[in-house]
Design a protein around this motif. Sequence first.
Motif, mmCIF file in Angstrom:
data_model
loop_
_atom_site.group_PDB
_atom_site.id
_atom_site.type_symbol
_atom_site.label_atom_id
_atom_site.label_comp_id
_atom_site.label_asym_id
_atom_site.label_seq_id
_atom_site.Cartn_x
_atom_site.Cartn_y
_atom_site.Cartn_z
ATOM 1 N N ALA A 1 36.332 44.979 41.179
ATOM 2 C CA ALA A 1 36.286 43.797 42.056
ATOM 3 C C ALA A 1 36.177 42.524 41.222
ATOM 4 N N VAL B 1 36.984 42.164 37.980
ATOM 5 C CA VAL B 1 38.203 41.987 37.176
ATOM 6 C C VAL B 1 39.333 41.449 38.063
ATOM 7 N N ALA B 2 39.505 42.068 39.237
ATOM 8 C CA ALA B 2 40.569 41.628 40.143
ATOM 9 C C ALA B 2 40.335 40.189 40.590
ATOM 10 N N ILE C 1 41.129 37.849 37.607
ATOM 11 C CA ILE C 1 42.579 37.730 37.365
ATOM 12 C C ILE C 1 43.231 36.914 38.477
#
Lengths: 151, 193
Positions: free
Chosen positions: B79, B81-82, B85
């Motif tokens: 979550a 990392v997403a 990004i």
Amino acid sequence: MINTLNGWMLFLAIMHFVGAAFIFLGGCFGAFGAITLLAVNPLWGILTAVQMLLVLVLGVGLVAEGAMLVQARSALSKVVASDVDDQKFLSTAFQRLKFFFMLELVWFALNVFFALLGLVTALVAPEMAGGGLGGLGGMGGGAGYDPGGSW
Amino acid sequence: MSDFGQGGGFGAPPGGQPPGGGGFGAPPGGQPPGGGGFGAPPAGGPGDGGPLAHIPFTPEDEANLSGMAKFAMFAGVAAIVAGLIQSIVQIIQAFAVGSATPGGVGGQVCGSIIGLGIAGLLALFLFKASTAVKKVVETDDADQENLVAALSALKAYFMVKGILVILMIVLFCCVATGVMFMGAAFASALGNQ
């Protein structure tokens, strides 16, 4: 507390099922479009059909997540309602939640994929990204919500 | 706060009863001589209504709990990392095609920061749940409290997601209503000409 947790899990499960129903509906309409497109332009027809197939897979994923939530909720309800085999019901609930989080990982990966796709589109063809940002940016953007539930 | 402690709760574990000690609930098939159970609870046994220090799980159950803790941790990391990004991508997009977007650069940046904050909040709850479940499996000193903490974190996680869904539905309804009114006004204006 468990009752509140169960309530939110049920709500999310229903939302998953409703989202999946819309996705299946859209996928079916898209599939009809793909079939009619096949006669006019076979390549675009095949591409559209593949896209609709992927949309249907997303729908199946949503249904699976909803089912996991319902099963976990059911097991937790039994923990509250009964006084026997509480460990077993807790174990079942956590097992279903494990599968739920596994599916969540897939949604997060899809989010990253669409975000990167949006970035490539924005850098390579900004005019295309500007026009279609509602689609790409919405899927990849932090403010966008996908039916899978990941932000 | 907790639903535990109401009623009997955790019953007899599989694998027989060690001799002596107190016990959590009545084991099936009658009491063995000397009393069944799992040894004396260190503090606050079920008899006096206190939290259970040790909840006896089978190895299979413990594997399920460990697996859930592991994947909750993975999901939390994913979550963040997403979200990170997505925020970076959205900020880059904002500066690349900012003038073409309805909200402009500021709106895109604000949206990305809010998205990152929400992802962080969800990840925090997942980390809390994962840590608490791990403690239930690995330690034997405050299993019930850790279990309550895990369920509480899960409740917060699902509540935040539920509220987000409600907000999205409300937003969708507002946009749909706005589009319908604008469309009707546009059609009416066209009809008057």
